[in-house]
Design an enzyme around this catalytic site. Structure first.
Site, PDB file in Angstrom:
ATOM      1  N   CYS A 157      -7.454   0.589   1.527  1.00  0.00           N
ATOM      2  CA  CYS A 157      -7.337   0.050   2.891  1.00  0.00           C
ATOM      3  C   CYS A 157      -7.535   1.160   3.922  1.00  0.00           C
ATOM      4  O   CYS A 157      -7.674   2.337   3.582  1.00  0.00           O
ATOM      5  CB  CYS A 157      -5.975  -0.628   3.072  1.00  0.00           C
ATOM      6  SG  CYS A 157      -4.620   0.536   3.352  1.00  0.00           S
ATOM      7  N   LYS A 174       9.536 -15.757 -17.933  1.00  0.00           N
ATOM      8  CA  LYS A 174      10.492 -16.562 -18.711  1.00  0.00           C
ATOM      9  C   LYS A 174      10.157 -16.589 -20.197  1.00  0.00           C
ATOM     10  O   LYS A 174      11.031 -16.881 -21.015  1.00  0.00           O
ATOM     11  CB  LYS A 174      10.613 -17.975 -18.143  1.00  0.00           C
ATOM     12  CG  LYS A 174       9.329 -18.767 -18.067  1.00  0.00           C
ATOM     13  CD  LYS A 174       9.604 -20.111 -17.415  1.00  0.00           C
ATOM     14  CE  LYS A 174       8.344 -20.921 -17.191  1.00  0.00           C
ATOM     15  NZ  LYS A 174       7.415 -20.280 -16.207  1.00  0.00           N
ATOM     16  N   PHE A 175       8.918 -16.284 -20.534  1.00  0.00           N
ATOM     17  CA  PHE A 175       8.589 -16.243 -21.961  1.00  0.00           C
ATOM     18  C   PHE A 175       8.572 -14.819 -22.514  1.00  0.00           C
ATOM     19  O   PHE A 175       8.162 -14.584 -23.642  1.00  0.00           O
ATOM     20  CB  PHE A 175       7.267 -16.966 -22.216  1.00  0.00           C
ATOM     21  CG  PHE A 175       7.359 -18.431 -21.862  1.00  0.00           C
ATOM     22  CD1 PHE A 175       8.285 -19.255 -22.484  1.00  0.00           C
ATOM     23  CD2 PHE A 175       6.555 -18.972 -20.862  1.00  0.00           C
ATOM     24  CE1 PHE A 175       8.412 -20.594 -22.133  1.00  0.00           C
ATOM     25  CE2 PHE A 175       6.672 -20.302 -20.514  1.00  0.00           C
ATOM     26  CZ  PHE A 175       7.605 -21.121 -21.145  1.00  0.00           C
ATOM     27  N   HIS A 176       8.999 -13.875 -21.689  1.00  0.00           N
ATOM     28  CA  HIS A 176       9.222 -12.512 -22.190  1.00  0.00           C
ATOM     29  C   HIS A 176      10.625 -12.492 -22.786  1.00  0.00           C
ATOM     30  O   HIS A 176      11.575 -12.986 -22.180  1.00  0.00           O
ATOM     31  CB  HIS A 176       9.119 -11.526 -21.026  1.00  0.00           C
ATOM     32  CG  HIS A 176       9.175 -10.084 -21.436  1.00  0.00           C
ATOM     33  ND1 HIS A 176      10.326  -9.496 -21.913  1.00  0.00           N
ATOM     34  CD2 HIS A 176       8.218  -9.123 -21.467  1.00  0.00           C
ATOM     35  CE1 HIS A 176      10.062  -8.230 -22.199  1.00  0.00           C
ATOM     36  NE2 HIS A 176       8.804  -7.978 -21.947  1.00  0.00           N
ATOM     37  N   GLU A 213       8.353   1.570 -11.923  1.00  0.00           N
ATOM     38  CA  GLU A 213       6.986   1.707 -12.444  1.00  0.00           C
ATOM     39  C   GLU A 213       5.963   1.898 -11.321  1.00  0.00           C
ATOM     40  O   GLU A 213       5.073   1.068 -11.125  1.00  0.00           O
ATOM     41  CB  GLU A 213       6.611   0.498 -13.302  1.00  0.00           C
ATOM     42  CG  GLU A 213       7.419   0.409 -14.579  1.00  0.00           C
ATOM     43  CD  GLU A 213       6.848  -0.599 -15.582  1.00  0.00           C
ATOM     44  OE1 GLU A 213       6.049  -1.444 -15.172  1.00  0.00           O
ATOM     45  OE2 GLU A 213       7.206  -0.507 -16.760  1.00  0.00           O
ATOM     46  N   CYS A 216      -5.287   2.375  -3.564  1.00  0.00           N
ATOM     47  CA  CYS A 216      -5.476   1.427  -2.472  1.00  0.00           C
ATOM     48  C   CYS A 216      -6.585   1.936  -1.566  1.00  0.00           C
ATOM     49  O   CYS A 216      -6.645   3.130  -1.265  1.00  0.00           O
ATOM     50  CB  CYS A 216      -4.179   1.245  -1.691  1.00  0.00           C
ATOM     51  SG  CYS A 216      -4.409   0.108  -0.303  1.00  0.00           S
ATOM     52  N   GLU A 270      12.891   0.861 -20.684  1.00  0.00           N
ATOM     53  CA  GLU A 270      12.550  -0.527 -20.966  1.00  0.00           C
ATOM     54  C   GLU A 270      11.785  -0.607 -22.273  1.00  0.00           C
ATOM     55  O   GLU A 270      10.846   0.166 -22.495  1.00  0.00           O
ATOM     56  CB  GLU A 270      11.613  -1.096 -19.891  1.00  0.00           C
ATOM     57  CG  GLU A 270      12.206  -1.371 -18.551  1.00  0.00           C
ATOM     58  CD  GLU A 270      11.153  -1.998 -17.622  1.00  0.00           C
ATOM     59  OE1 GLU A 270      10.167  -2.580 -18.106  1.00  0.00           O
ATOM     60  OE2 GLU A 270      11.326  -1.869 -16.399  1.00  0.00           O
ATOM     61  N   CYS A 292       0.857  -1.179   0.000  1.00  0.00           N
ATOM     62  CA  CYS A 292       0.000   0.000   0.000  1.00  0.00           C
ATOM     63  C   CYS A 292       0.895   1.232   0.000  1.00  0.00           C
ATOM     64  O   CYS A 292       1.720   1.391   0.896  1.00  0.00           O
ATOM     65  CB  CYS A 292      -0.875  -0.016   1.251  1.00  0.00           C
ATOM     66  SG  CYS A 292      -1.558   1.607   1.635  1.00  0.00           S
TER      67      CYS A 292
END
Ligand code: GAL
Ligand code: ZN
Length: 674
Positions: free
Chosen positions: A154, A348-350, A144, A152, A299, A109
């Site tokens: 809460c 792992k598949f990126h 990010e 949030c 990125e 949070c």
């Protein structure tokens, strides 16, 4: 000055011996900057208060020995599981009251004082240890912010929200006034009664929603600031945090003032034909957030991502083409997520710069080639690194309008970003460089300023836009502008708020009449049907979409009208000459003309404003992007067919004198015109 090249480096996934191979390969690939420790908290602090920095010392020293600079992350983006066990109250809660669990990432949070305290302690230790490290080039705060958890609900967030509201309004009476609680029996007797806009029976109070958006952006920014404070106390190294393009939850105008260099993460979908123009808009935003200063593409994917339903790889050459698009539009850094493709875990598949298949792969060859080229282009005599993109056309962008316009219970559903995108595409398709601006900033550098769907308009913004046109600028106001003030109270007496701005434009908007179709399946709105438009500003038949309204041209020329139904003959595009001899003008556009028509209109506006439209470029329209940055022209062919460009100068990639250039699909030319 240089154009950085590199990516997220997460060596903790790999045995020690791989690290040496990593650095050898990085050198081969021309890597100059590695982002380290983004998700390392659990490894750096395996148990509360017990720190283990030995491995990170090793990583930084190994990179340094290889001549690779470091963008060091503060590792606060994803707390270790022990924090949630010890302090379950640090876990965020959704608007439906669901507390999110550990096991993915970003499970904190932003308002939690406990999270902030643990984060502060970690950053203190990191700064203490690495502020003087010779490899350190940049601090990378968190990662990010708000990517997964941006609002949030809460109890800690509720308490912080109350504090934020008290600071904004001072008294509960003032909150009641601003929120319009006289309607629907919403009156609050004290701040203690006020909550975040949690799940409720029907439409929640609009101003409460808007304030919660403002608050949520501010809370994330407060987390960022708290870390910056710790870093600044001990280090002069520049600080950034990576943005996410047009990210609705964070008002980046506010954020951008607090970073030393703007950085961005962008993952355009290779399968979407609109990705190229959309990415162009993202890059222009990043340049604009920094006031024109170079920014870093922090990125992008080397090829495919793994978080869409279907994940297309980038076409051969497309990573390079899109990288040059970023450079052309002001980036001084091309980085990727991530260096070595994971063998385990959620990504792992990126794709990675070093793919599962190793170096005998297309992706690696393209990575290596790109690194070599950027090193070439970074030479000071090229003059590219550090240079700027000159622009005299701008689009006003406003997060508050975005938040407010897309709320439920609005005149009609409008996707704010799509409206901006339409204007951006129209302007860039004429070859113009476009900046984004705030409506209340100094606009005098621009010949044309477009304010599309600037739904929330303060008196200061309204007056500034009017003054701009009166001083000789060409102001273009789009529909749904100036409908409400900052409290979301309607500007009474006819829309387009601010009497002065109404006078400048010479229009008054009486009623909204958005094109609508029956929603037979009751899914919340049918496709908006097109509305026909007629007028000389368009070359022939034109249609508008999304919006229409009843406009009175009180003191403006009507250049196009609606054609059908109750709106027949009513103004769709108007222009009023302003500013006496200085030749300013105030345009009003009451719908969103479809792409071809909007480009015609924009061409007319730009020409009348004395903006020179680039000619001769490109020889094949549409798919070739040409941008001038500093002394260099970058041309990129995003299409499937070759194109010929009329471009003279030296091709900096081949050294050849260019007199007319052939660009194959995904081809790039970097031409010096000096
Ligand atoms: C970004 C994030 C990275 C990685 C990347 C690719 O949102 O910052 O850590 O997850 O997406 O999916
Ligand atoms: Zn919370």
């Amino acid at each position: 000055m240089t154009i950085w090249y590199g990516g997220d480096y997460n060596p903790e996934q790999w045995p020690r011996e791989v690290w040496d191979e990593d650095v050898t390969l990085m050198r081969r690939g021309g890597i100059s900057l590695a982002t380290v420790a983004v998700f390392s908290w659990a490894r750096l602090e395996p148990r509360p208060g017990e720190y283990d920095f030995g491995w990170l010392d090793d990583v930084l020293d190994t990179l340094h020995a290889g001549g690779i600079r470091v963008d060091l992350a503060t590792a606060t983006a994803s707390p270790p599981p022990w924090l949630a066990k010890l302090h379950p109250e640090t876990l965020p809660v959704t608007e439906d009251g669901v507390r999110l669990a550990v096991g993915s990432r970003q499970q904190y949070c932003p308002s939690s004082p406990v999270y902030r305290e643990y984060a502060r302690r970690l950053v203190e230790r990191l700064v203490e240890r690495y502020a003087g490290h010779p490899a350190l080039e940049l601090w990378h705060v968190n990662n990010e912010y708000g990517c997964h958890v941006h609002h949030c609900y809460c109890d800690a967030s509720a308490a912080a929200f109350r504090g934020w509201l008290e600071a904004r309004y001072g008294s509960i009476e003032e909150l009641n006034r601003a929120w319009g609680t006289a309607f629907w029996s919403q009156r609050y007797d004290s701040f203690d009664e006020v909550d975040p806009p949690r799940a409720a029976p029907t439409f929640r109070n609009p101003t409460q929603l808007l304030d919660f958006d403002r608050f949520s952006s501010d809370e994330l920014l407060a987390c960022y600031r708290a870390e910056v404070e710790v870093i600044r106390a001990a280090s002069d190294v520049p600080i950034t945090t990576n943005f996410m393009g047009f990210f609705k939850p964070a008002d980046y105008w506010k954020w951008a003032k607090e970073v030393d260099v703007v950085s961005d993460d962008a993952y355009p979908d290779p399968a979407d034909p609109l990705s190229t123009p959309y990415a162009a808009m993202l890059r222009d935003l990043m340049r604009s957030l920094g006031g024109g200063a170079p920014w870093i593409l922090m990125e992008q994917a080397p090829s495919a991502v793994n978080w869409r339903e279907r994940n297309a790889p980038k076409a051969p050459g497309q990573m390079r083409a899109w990288s040059y698009q970023a450079v052309a539009r002001g980036a001084d850094g091309i980085l990727f997520f991530q260096w070595r493709q994971s063998a385990a875990g959620s990504e792992k598949f990126h794709s990675g710069m070093v793919p599962h298949g190793g170096t005998d792969t297309r992706v690696w060859r393209e990575i290596e080639e790109m690194g070599g080229e950027l090193a070439q282009l970074s030479r000071p005599e090229v003059g590219l690194a550090g240079s700027r993109v000159a622009s005299n056309v701008a689009i006003a962008l406003d997060w508050e309008s975005w938040w407010a316009l897309e709320q439920p219970a609005s005149p009609t559903a409008v996707a704010y970003q799509e409206v901006l995108f339409a204007w951006h595409v129209a302007l860039t398709s004429l070859g113009l460089a476009v900046d984004f601006v705030r409506a209340d900033q100094d606009l005098s550098a621009y010949r044309v300023v477009v304010a599309p769907a600037h739904f929330v308009l303060t008196d200061a913004q309204s007056a500034n836009l009017a003054a701009y046109a009166e001083a000789g600028g060409s102001l273009v106001v789009g529909f749904a502008t100036g409908v409400v003030d900052a409290d979301l109270h309607v500007h009474l007496g006819g829309y387009v708020g601010g009497e002065r701005l109404r006078g400048t434009l010479g229009v008054r908007v009486e009623e909204f009449a958005p094109p609508a179709a029956p929603d037979l399946r009751a899914t919340g709105g049918g496709e908006a049907p097109p509305v026909a438009l007629a007028g000389d500003v368009f070359d022939g038949d034109a249609v508008g979409t999304v919006w229409a309204e009843v406009v009175h041209a009180t003191d403006a020329e009507v250049l196009a009208t609606f054609v059908d139904g109750a709106l027949a003959g009513s103004p769709a595009v108007t222009r009023r000459t302003t500013g006496g001899d200085s030749g300013g003008s105030g345009w009003y556009v009451a719908t969103l003309p479809e792409p071809g028509a909007l480009t015609e209109l924009v061409g007319r506006i730009a020409t009348e404003a004395g903006v020179e439209l680039p000619s001769g470029l490109p020889a094949v329209g549409g798919t070739v992007e040409v941008v001038q940055r500093g002394p260099v022209v970058i041309a990129i062919n995003h299409g499937d067919e070759g194109a010929i460009l009329e471009l003279d100068g030296t091709d900096l990639l081949t050294g050849a004198e260019a007199r007319g250039l052939w660009l194959g699909p995904q081809g790039v030319a970097v031409v010096s015109r000096a």
